[in-house]
Design an enzyme around this catalytic site. Structure first.
Site, mmCIF file in Angstrom:
data_model
loop_
_atom_site.group_PDB
_atom_site.id
_atom_site.type_symbol
_atom_site.label_atom_id
_atom_site.label_comp_id
_atom_site.label_asym_id
_atom_site.label_seq_id
_atom_site.Cartn_x
_atom_site.Cartn_y
_atom_site.Cartn_z
ATOM 1 N N LYS A 181 47.768 127.414 -16.716
ATOM 2 C CA LYS A 181 46.995 126.369 -17.390
ATOM 3 C C LYS A 181 46.361 126.871 -18.698
ATOM 4 O O LYS A 181 46.376 128.061 -18.983
ATOM 5 C CB LYS A 181 45.919 125.829 -16.440
ATOM 6 C CG LYS A 181 46.514 125.098 -15.235
ATOM 7 C CD LYS A 181 47.331 123.906 -15.641
ATOM 8 C CE LYS A 181 47.731 122.983 -14.510
ATOM 9 N NZ LYS A 181 48.619 123.533 -13.499
HETATM 10 C C1 LIG Z 1 48.435 117.233 -12.711
HETATM 11 C C2 LIG Z 1 47.988 118.305 -11.759
HETATM 12 N N1 LIG Z 1 47.028 118.012 -10.859
HETATM 13 C C3 LIG Z 1 46.582 118.933 -9.982
HETATM 14 C C4 LIG Z 1 47.087 120.209 -9.975
HETATM 15 C C5 LIG Z 1 46.594 121.181 -8.959
HETATM 16 O O1 LIG Z 1 45.963 122.274 -9.587
HETATM 17 P P1 LIG Z 1 45.665 123.599 -8.759
HETATM 18 O O2 LIG Z 1 46.910 124.405 -8.741
HETATM 19 O O3 LIG Z 1 44.573 124.272 -9.563
HETATM 20 O O4 LIG Z 1 45.209 123.202 -7.418
HETATM 21 C C6 LIG Z 1 48.085 120.568 -10.881
HETATM 22 C C7 LIG Z 1 48.656 121.914 -10.868
HETATM 23 O O5 LIG Z 1 49.662 122.230 -11.435
HETATM 24 C C8 LIG Z 1 48.553 119.589 -11.795
HETATM 25 O O6 LIG Z 1 49.520 119.875 -12.681
#
Ligand SMILES: Cc1ncc(COP(=O)(O)O)c(C=O)c1O
Length: 382
Positions: A181
């Site tokens: 990210k």
């Molecule tokens: C649009 C979106 N929402 C939620 C998430 C979940 O993030 P995390 O991996 O920090 O739980 C991601 C992860 O890639 C994502 O791309």
């Protein structure tokens, strides 16, 4: 040349900060986390920031805080990472899928309004790739039907909507600090909200529902006694991750500029090639440029998306596809959600490819991607 889809941009500052956290003797959530939260609030302008161990955890806590229960309906775009969907199912609530706009890949406010029923309790707009959704229209719908807006801002640090920073617009906003990210702590997430009561509840829920965190129990200032007000989760971040996050936050604007420069360099060539439809970020909209998606103009080409990915791979360029629309997964079999209901998602899915974009990408690497993309397209034109 080998160009990865993503390369993490961590420097000596992050290494020193993580190492100091380890040497301090305090590894889990403590002072560094509270500092990270304060700095995040300063950066975004949000009144409350709550650090957790992922955006998935953040979204789950947000639904709990907003009072979403079994049987309630929550509207989401069909084209997002599966986490946006799965957290709704945790409580027995019902995810309702909406189409996205094919020009900018963002949830279609007109389709949101069509999907609202008596049972709708929340909307989760996803700021795909780092461009903000049409928050004006979404907030108007939410106020009209008295439902909550929980923003999935996993891609969206830093991003603005009409000059207002994402993180201060909806009722709750959830960010991701996953390894790829725009700001990373390896794994991690942040929740922002203007609702102080919800913020206090989410702080308790991230650590088993306990009324005091470990820092407040074990430090000089603390005492051993605590209460548990309701069942919570083990969603707290560590101080090692927060130490990295504090340093990453200081570089956030600089990293955003680096991403934007790559995107503009790509746009300048790809936009006028006739072979690619570039992603149209709205004029004046901020964009985190987490992704650089393009769509193949299939009428002008003899090559399809999958073959194009293979050709780039042969030349050492890694790419990805964002996203496989979720109704195509086997978990949706029998759900009634079928491809014909989502023309926006289908248009994108049939011809989208995400090219490498990351702050540490060199000029030579960017040029290599541009040259090879254009060479493959030229060789495969109709
Ligand atoms: C649009 C979106 N929402 C939620 C998430 C979940 O993030 P995390 O991996 O920090 O739980 C991601 C992860 O890639 C994502 O791309």
């Amino acid at each position: 040349m080998k160009i990865p889809f993503h390369r993490t941009d961590l420097g000596n500052e992050e290494i020193a900060a993580a190492s100091e956290a380890i040497q301090s003797g305090w590894l889990t959530m403590g002072d560094r986390t509270f500092e990270f939260e304060r700095e995040f609030s300063k950066y975004t302008g949000a009144s409350n920031s709550i650090a957790v161990n992922s955006c998935t955890a953040a979204l789950h806590l947000a639904l709990r805080a907003a009072g979403i229960q079994a049987g309630d309906e929550v509207i989401i775009p069909a084209m997002t990472f599966i986490a946006t969907w799965e957290i709704i199912t945790y409580s027995g609530a019902v995810p309702v899928l909406c189409d996205v706009l094919k020009e900018n890949f963002l949830i279609d406010p007109l389709d949101i309004e069509k999907k609202i029923t008596q049972k709708t309790k929340a909307i989760i707009p996803v700021h795909y790739g780092g461009e903000s959704c049409d928050m004006g229209a979404i907030m108007d719908i939410a106020r009209k039907y008295k439902i909550s807006v929980i923003e999935d801002a996993a891609h969206a640090l830093p991003t603005f909507y009409k000059g207002q920073m994402v993180g201060t617009i909806g009722d709750i906003t959830c960010f991701s600090f996953y390894a790829t990210k725009t700001l990373t702590t390896g794994e991690g997430g942040m929740i922002t909200t203007e609702n102080h009561e919800w913020a206090e509840r989410m702080k308790r829920l991230r650590l088993h529902g306990i009324t005091k965190d470990a820092w407040n129990r074990y430090s000089d200032k603390g005492s051993w006694e605590y209460d548990v007000s309701e069942a919570g989760y083990k969603y707290n971040i560590t101080d090692i991750a927060s130490a990295i996050g504090i340093e990453q936050l200081k570089k956030s604007d600089k990293m955003n500029i680096a991403r934007r420069e790559i995107a503009f360099k790509y746009n300048a060539v790809f936009g006028k090639s006739g072979f690619l439809d570039i992603w149209k970020v709205r004029d004046g909209a901020g964009c985190a440029w987490h992704l650089y998606p393009v769509k193949l103009n299939l009428d002008a080409l003899k090559i399809n998306r999958n073959k194009f990915i293979d050709e780039l791979k042969k030349r050492g360029i890694s790419t990805s596809v964002h996203y496989i629309p979720m109704y195509r997964f086997s978990v949706f079999k029998g759900s009634g959600y079928t491809e014909n209901l989502f023309p926006g998602c289908e248009d994108i899915y049939s011809r989208e490819i995400s090219l490498p974009i990351f702050p540490g990408m060199t000029g030579k690497e960017t040029d290599y991607v541009i040259e090879n993309v254009m060479d493959i397209l030229e060789k495969n034109k109709r």
